[in-house]
Design a protein around this motif. Sequence first.
Motif, PDB file in Angstrom:
ATOM      1  N   HIS A   8       0.894  -1.057   0.032  1.00 44.60           N
ATOM      2  CA  HIS A   8      -0.066  -0.185  -0.021  1.00 44.60           C
ATOM      3  C   HIS A   8       0.622   1.215   0.120  1.00 44.60           C
ATOM      4  CE1 HIS A   8      -4.301  -1.823   1.584  1.00 44.60           C
ATOM      5  NE2 HIS A   8      -3.777  -2.127   0.593  1.00 44.60           N
ATOM      6  N   ALA A   9       1.883   1.209   1.033  1.00 43.67           N
ATOM      7  CA  ALA A   9       2.699   2.361   0.945  1.00 43.67           C
ATOM      8  C   ALA A   9       3.459   2.811  -0.459  1.00 43.67           C
ATOM      9  CB  ALA A   9       3.870   2.102   1.935  1.00 43.67           C
ATOM     10  N   SER A  10       3.833   1.521  -1.033  1.00 45.60           N
ATOM     11  CA  SER A  10       4.422   1.890  -2.544  1.00 45.60           C
ATOM     12  C   SER A  10       3.407   2.303  -3.500  1.00 45.60           C
ATOM     13  CB  SER A  10       5.180   0.419  -2.898  1.00 45.60           C
ATOM     14  OG  SER A  10       4.012  -0.332  -3.718  1.00 45.60           O
ATOM     15  N   LEU A  11       1.908   2.155  -3.247  1.00 45.45           N
ATOM     16  CA  LEU A  11       0.994   2.661  -4.081  1.00 45.45           C
ATOM     17  C   LEU A  11       0.658   4.127  -3.810  1.00 45.45           C
ATOM     18  CD1 LEU A  11      -0.944  -0.827  -4.126  1.00 45.45           C
ATOM     19  CD2 LEU A  11       0.312   0.335  -5.948  1.00 45.45           C
ATOM     20  N   GLY A  12       0.987   4.654  -2.634  1.00 45.70           N
ATOM     21  CA  GLY A  12       0.760   5.893  -1.942  1.00 45.70           C
ATOM     22  C   GLY A  12      -0.729   5.854  -1.332  1.00 45.70           C
ATOM     23  N   ILE A  13      -1.286   4.846  -0.808  1.00 47.60           N
ATOM     24  CA  ILE A  13      -2.570   4.653  -0.289  1.00 47.60           C
ATOM     25  C   ILE A  13      -2.417   5.716   1.206  1.00 47.60           C
ATOM     26  CG2 ILE A  13      -4.047   3.166   0.861  1.00 47.60           C
ATOM     27  CD1 ILE A  13      -3.793   2.246  -2.064  1.00 47.60           C
ATOM     28  N   THR A  14      -3.632   6.520   1.085  1.00 54.61           N
ATOM     29  CA  THR A  14      -3.735   7.388   2.302  1.00 54.61           C
ATOM     30  C   THR A  14      -4.979   6.828   3.259  1.00 54.61           C
ATOM     31  OG1 THR A  14      -4.931   8.736   0.992  1.00 54.61           O
ATOM     32  CG2 THR A  14      -2.603   9.164   1.461  1.00 54.61           C
ATOM     33  N   ALA A  15      -5.042   7.282   4.345  1.00 53.35           N
ATOM     34  CA  ALA A  15      -6.100   7.019   5.395  1.00 53.35           C
ATOM     35  C   ALA A  15      -7.549   7.218   4.846  1.00 53.35           C
ATOM     36  CB  ALA A  15      -5.852   7.460   6.737  1.00 53.35           C
ATOM     37  N   ASP A  16      -7.625   8.340   4.264  1.00 49.78           N
ATOM     38  CA  ASP A  16      -9.203   8.777   3.560  1.00 49.78           C
ATOM     39  C   ASP A  16      -9.594   7.675   2.484  1.00 49.78           C
ATOM     40  OD1 ASP A  16      -6.795   9.721   2.182  1.00 49.78           O
ATOM     41  OD2 ASP A  16      -8.268  10.685   0.909  1.00 49.78           O
ATOM     42  N   ALA A  66       9.053   6.797   8.283  1.00 50.35           N
ATOM     43  CA  ALA A  66      10.458   6.326   8.028  1.00 50.35           C
ATOM     44  C   ALA A  66      11.003   6.582   6.644  1.00 50.35           C
ATOM     45  CB  ALA A  66      10.388   4.700   8.176  1.00 50.35           C
ATOM     46  N   SER A  67      10.244   6.976   5.861  1.00 50.16           N
ATOM     47  CA  SER A  67      10.728   7.263   4.407  1.00 50.16           C
ATOM     48  C   SER A  67      10.867   8.932   4.234  1.00 50.16           C
ATOM     49  CB  SER A  67       9.864   6.850   3.236  1.00 50.16           C
ATOM     50  OG  SER A  67       9.812   5.571   3.131  1.00 50.16           O
ATOM     51  N   GLY A  72       1.546   9.273   1.486  1.00 45.44           N
ATOM     52  CA  GLY A  72       0.905   9.085   0.030  1.00 45.44           C
ATOM     53  C   GLY A  72       1.994   9.684  -0.862  1.00 45.44           C
ATOM     54  N   ASP A  73       3.115  10.613  -0.398  1.00 46.42           N
ATOM     55  CA  ASP A  73       3.847  11.627  -1.172  1.00 46.42           C
ATOM     56  C   ASP A  73       5.060  10.505  -1.590  1.00 46.42           C
ATOM     57  OD1 ASP A  73       5.102  13.384  -2.459  1.00 46.42           O
ATOM     58  OD2 ASP A  73       5.911  14.121  -0.904  1.00 46.42           O
ATOM     59  N   VAL A  74       4.597   9.574  -2.516  1.00 45.56           N
ATOM     60  CA  VAL A  74       5.896   8.320  -2.694  1.00 45.56           C
ATOM     61  C   VAL A  74       6.344   8.449  -4.188  1.00 45.56           C
ATOM     62  CG1 VAL A  74       5.108   6.921  -0.929  1.00 45.56           C
ATOM     63  CG2 VAL A  74       4.168   6.593  -3.393  1.00 45.56           C
ATOM     64  N   TRP A  75       5.563   9.372  -5.072  1.00 53.99           N
ATOM     65  CA  TRP A  75       5.916   9.198  -6.320  1.00 53.99           C
ATOM     66  C   TRP A  75       7.014  10.102  -6.876  1.00 53.99           C
ATOM     67  CZ3 TRP A  75       4.426   5.071  -8.839  1.00 53.99           C
ATOM     68  CH2 TRP A  75       3.440   4.193  -8.310  1.00 53.99           C
ATOM     69  N   SER A 179       7.778   4.988  -7.387  1.00 54.14           N
ATOM     70  CA  SER A 179       7.641   5.005  -6.106  1.00 54.14           C
ATOM     71  C   SER A 179       8.933   5.083  -5.353  1.00 54.14           C
ATOM     72  CB  SER A 179       6.658   3.862  -5.510  1.00 54.14           C
ATOM     73  OG  SER A 179       7.313   2.783  -5.078  1.00 54.14           O
ATOM     74  N   LEU A 180       9.009   5.565  -4.208  1.00 50.01           N
ATOM     75  CA  LEU A 180       9.863   5.258  -3.143  1.00 50.01           C
ATOM     76  C   LEU A 180      10.021   3.771  -2.780  1.00 50.01           C
ATOM     77  CD1 LEU A 180       9.533   8.157  -0.527  1.00 50.01           C
ATOM     78  CD2 LEU A 180      11.181   7.993  -2.697  1.00 50.01           C
ATOM     79  N   PRO A 181      11.198   3.148  -2.465  1.00 49.21           N
ATOM     80  CA  PRO A 181      11.332   1.966  -2.050  1.00 49.21           C
ATOM     81  C   PRO A 181      10.674   1.290  -0.991  1.00 49.21           C
ATOM     82  CG  PRO A 181      13.351   2.761  -2.293  1.00 49.21           C
ATOM     83  CD  PRO A 181      12.429   3.800  -2.357  1.00 49.21           C
ATOM     84  N   PHE A 182       9.852   0.262  -1.190  1.00 48.97           N
ATOM     85  CA  PHE A 182       9.183  -0.358   0.354  1.00 48.97           C
ATOM     86  C   PHE A 182       9.419  -2.012  -0.039  1.00 48.97           C
ATOM     87  CE2 PHE A 182       7.235   3.549  -0.362  1.00 48.97           C
ATOM     88  CZ  PHE A 182       6.994   4.028   1.087  1.00 48.97           C
TER      89      PHE A 182
END
Length: 326
Positions: A8-16, A66-67, A72-75, A179-182
Amino acid sequence: MSRIANKHASLGITADQYVIVHKYLFEAIVEVLGEAVTPEVAAAWDEVYWLMADTLIGLEADLYSASGVQAGDVWRRMVVGRRVLQSADTVTFILEPADGEPLPAYRPGQYVSVGVRLPDGARQIRQYSLVGAPSQSEWQISVKAVPAQTLPDGSASPAGEVSNHLYRNLFEGDEVSVSLPFGDLVLEDDDAPLLLVSAGIGCTPMIGMLNHLAATGDPRQVSVLHADRSPAQHAHRAELTELVQRMPFAVMHRWYEDLGTRAAGDTTHLGRADLSAVQIEPDTQVYLCGPLPFMLSVRETLMERQVPAEHIHYEVFGPDSWASAG
Ligand SMILES: Cc1cc2nc3c(=O)[nH]c(=O)nc-3n(C[C@H](O)[C@H](O)[C@H](O)COP(=O)(O)OP(=O)(O)OC[C@H]3O[C@@H](n4cnc5c(N)ncnc54)[C@H](O)[C@@H]3O)c2cc1C
């Protein structure tokens, strides 16, 4: 849960977005199950959903933090510096940051998500393991173009959308969204002996780990086992040999279903992977990646040889049906 949160983090998923998924998932449940969804049943589903969602939201918040990014700001925009054909169907892309800024560090075994706009207008995202040595100026991924094929039951399986799109259309100078690495299949920083077992394109996390071990002069004992259809189809074949030769305590065994006219030898074998003759030291940590039937068969052999389940780490290049298949 950690595996899902990393993806999910690599996809930029957010709580909303969990609120949106909840709305449509529950509308679908009511539509399909109708009157069976009593208020009590709905409340129970609701409780389970938010139990899982809240756990994932917490884990994902930790990963973003940690990143060092906002949720969500991973791209990032990356440019293809070079593309190198690894085998007839697999290509390595060497990606450089479009803004020239240093890239964040990653742990060996991690992956990035790659997002592309396909000709039909849909944006599709897939994950690709990082294969290169640690670097602040470039990341490397290897993509196998998944072919169309007829399955054993006679049904047709279409060519993979994103892998073929990247293979056919992404060249030097092109930009791509990465994306950033996960990922939680990461090489632990200790001195336990390592057994890296892969088949086919499942070699990529292992190549990333070996590049890291070789670049850092890690003195660990490493056994590398790889299975493939043939030497010609083995992506990263020459690099694997070179990496193993660079490490003083590394050994390698390879199995090919078709060796062509080449003779089998002490470390190159004809047929399917057979771990029975492979020495496994006590406390060995195993990293495993390949098609699911291959991984399940290797895990069974390892457990017969008293390797504890918690020492067997794996990555599934698709929906994670490992647990249910086990
Ligand atoms: C953590 C992780 C790391 C990964 N690392 C790598 C890597 O390093 N290198 C790499 O090459 N891949 C890697 N993968 C796999 C990669 O993310 C993609 O899954 C792969 O490239 C296939 O994507 P695709 O879009 O080409 O195929 P898709 O279009 O998603 O299709 C996937 C499969 O489903 C079948 N399929 C699709 N639609 C149908 C249908 N209607 N009926 C029947 N079958 C269908 C296709 O034939 C294909 O076999 C990794 C995956 C994960 C999760």
